[in-house]
Write a protein that holds these residues in place. Structure first.
Motif, short mmCIF file in Angstrom:
data_model
loop_
_atom_site.label_atom_id
_atom_site.label_comp_id
_atom_site.label_asym_id
_atom_site.label_seq_id
_atom_site.Cartn_x
_atom_site.Cartn_y
_atom_site.Cartn_z
N TRP A 172 5.06 1.47 12.89
CA TRP A 172 3.86 0.82 13.39
C TRP A 172 4.10 0.39 14.83
O TRP A 172 5.11 -0.24 15.14
N ILE B 66 0.32 4.28 15.18
CA ILE B 66 1.54 4.49 14.39
C ILE B 66 2.19 5.75 14.92
O ILE B 66 1.50 6.68 15.34
N THR C 167 -8.01 -6.84 5.05
CA THR C 167 -6.86 -6.30 4.35
C THR C 167 -5.90 -5.69 5.35
O THR C 167 -6.15 -5.74 6.55
N THR C 168 -4.79 -5.14 4.88
CA THR C 168 -3.80 -4.61 5.81
C THR C 168 -3.51 -3.13 5.58
O THR C 168 -2.56 -2.59 6.14
N HIS C 169 -4.33 -2.47 4.78
CA HIS C 169 -4.07 -1.05 4.57
C HIS C 169 -4.86 -0.21 5.57
O HIS C 169 -5.85 -0.65 6.14
N LEU C 170 -4.37 1.00 5.77
CA LEU C 170 -4.93 1.91 6.76
C LEU C 170 -5.71 2.98 6.02
O LEU C 170 -5.11 3.85 5.37
N ASP C 171 -7.03 2.92 6.09
CA ASP C 171 -7.83 3.79 5.24
C ASP C 171 -8.26 5.10 5.90
O ASP C 171 -8.55 6.08 5.20
N SER D 84 -1.71 -3.06 16.90
CA SER D 84 -3.10 -3.02 16.47
C SER D 84 -3.97 -3.87 17.38
O SER D 84 -3.48 -4.74 18.12
N LEU E 176 -4.14 7.49 2.49
CA LEU E 176 -4.05 6.30 1.64
C LEU E 176 -4.13 6.70 0.18
O LEU E 176 -5.08 7.37 -0.24
N GLU F 268 -7.96 -0.05 10.08
CA GLU F 268 -7.56 -1.07 9.11
C GLU F 268 -8.76 -1.96 8.84
O GLU F 268 -9.48 -2.36 9.75
N TRP G 260 -7.21 7.88 9.07
CA TRP G 260 -6.20 8.27 10.03
C TRP G 260 -6.69 9.45 10.86
O TRP G 260 -7.44 10.29 10.37
N GLY G 261 -6.24 9.51 12.11
CA GLY G 261 -6.43 10.71 12.89
C GLY G 261 -5.44 11.78 12.44
O GLY G 261 -4.54 11.51 11.66
N GLN H 40 3.92 0.46 2.41
CA GLN H 40 3.62 -0.35 3.60
C GLN H 40 3.22 -1.75 3.18
O GLN H 40 2.56 -1.93 2.16
N PRO I 48 7.38 -6.03 17.53
CA PRO I 48 8.28 -6.74 18.45
C PRO I 48 9.25 -5.83 19.20
O PRO I 48 9.61 -6.11 20.34
N HIS J 152 0.86 -1.19 0.00
CA HIS J 152 0.00 0.00 0.00
C HIS J 152 0.89 1.23 0.00
O HIS J 152 2.05 1.18 0.45
N ASN K 128 -1.89 -7.20 18.36
CA ASN K 128 -0.59 -7.49 17.77
C ASN K 128 0.29 -6.29 18.00
O ASN K 128 -0.16 -5.15 17.84
N TYR L 12 1.08 5.58 0.76
CA TYR L 12 0.49 6.72 1.43
C TYR L 12 1.21 7.99 0.99
O TYR L 12 2.43 7.99 0.76
N TYR M 250 -0.21 8.68 15.72
CA TYR M 250 -1.43 8.61 14.93
C TYR M 250 -2.22 7.35 15.27
O TYR M 250 -1.63 6.29 15.51
N ASN N 8 -5.28 0.74 14.80
CA ASN N 8 -3.82 0.78 14.87
C ASN N 8 -3.30 2.06 15.50
O ASN N 8 -3.95 3.11 15.44
#
Lengths: 110, 118
Positions: free
Chosen positions: B47, B37, B102-106, B50, A48, B98, B108-109, A91, B61, A36, B58, A38, B94, B35
């Motif tokens: 990241w 970030i 899927t894994t995208h972040l649509d 989440s 996005l 998500e 955001w704050g 990402q 690490p 993805h 998650n 951004y 932020y 999430n």
């Protein structure tokens, strides 16, 4: 050192085409996970731009496109405009590190 | 239209705990991943972790030993706690949504700046 590698900067003149690369490994992009993109304008939150390798959210101009091959992905911007000047981040997902970002690329419109 | 808004202290003392809340409006917190970030000054995006609405989490690490993300579905909010902070934790934080498949972040704050300093 980011897990996904992007060039620190790219530039182009108005109207030109630029590409930004995003290089990963067999544990993220090469494992088949989607990429993805951004766009972050100065002083604002990321927005996005491209999802799932080559899909544009509603409202994003078709001047922006994405592609993916092997362990890399690319963002292409055609018909470059002054308002495109921003930072761009890729990402993806990594089997060990979960969600990962590229280090970001600053696009300068000359 | 979904909107996210971060809130919390802008200054945290070293060795203290950073606590932030993200309030979700225009949509339910259910059925999505939420999430956190962060972006250190002049740096890229990192990241943090989440959470799904069920409470499953998650974490990055590199931060896992110090991070807790939790949810309050009754308030449509989720929160971040980061323990034992140092100057290296100074960043804009932020929150983002998500999608479930899927894994995208649509969404955001706008982000909240947090400085770790005495």
């Amino acid at each position: 050192q980011s897990v996904l590698t992007q060039p620190s900067s790219v530039s182009g003149a108005p109207g030109q085409r630029v590409t930004i690369s995003c290089t990963g490994s067999s544990s993220n992009i090469g494992a088949g996970y989607n990429v993805h993109w951004y766009q972050q304008l100065p002083g604002t939150a990321p927005k996005l731009l491209i999802y799932d390798n080559n899909n544009r959210p509603s409202g994003v101009p078709d001047r922006f496109s994405g592609s993916k091959s092997g362990t890399s992905a690319s963002l292409a911007i055609t018909g470059l405009q002054p308002d495109d000047e921003a930072h761009y981040y890729c990402q993806s997902y990594d089997t060990s590190l979960k969600k990962v970002f590229g280090g970001g690329t600053k696009l300068t419109v000359l | 239209q979904v909107q996210l808004q971060e809130s919390g202290p802008g200054l945290v003392r070293p060795s203290g705990t950073l606590s932030l809340t993200c309030t979700v409006s225009g949509g339910s917190i259910g059925n999505y991943y939420w999430n956190w970030i962060r972006q250190s000054p002049g740096k890229g995006l990192e990241w943090i972790g989440s959470l799904y609405d069920s409470g499953s989490t998650n974490y990055n690490p590199s931060l896992k030993s110090r991070v807790t993300i939790s949810v309050d579905t009754s308030k449509n909010q989720f929160s971040l706690r980061l323990n034992s902070v140092t100057a290296a934790d100074t960043a804009v934080y932020y929150c983002a949504r998500e999608g479930p498949v899927t894994t995208h972040l649509d969404y955001w704050g706008q982000g909240i700046s947090v400085t770790v300093s005495s």
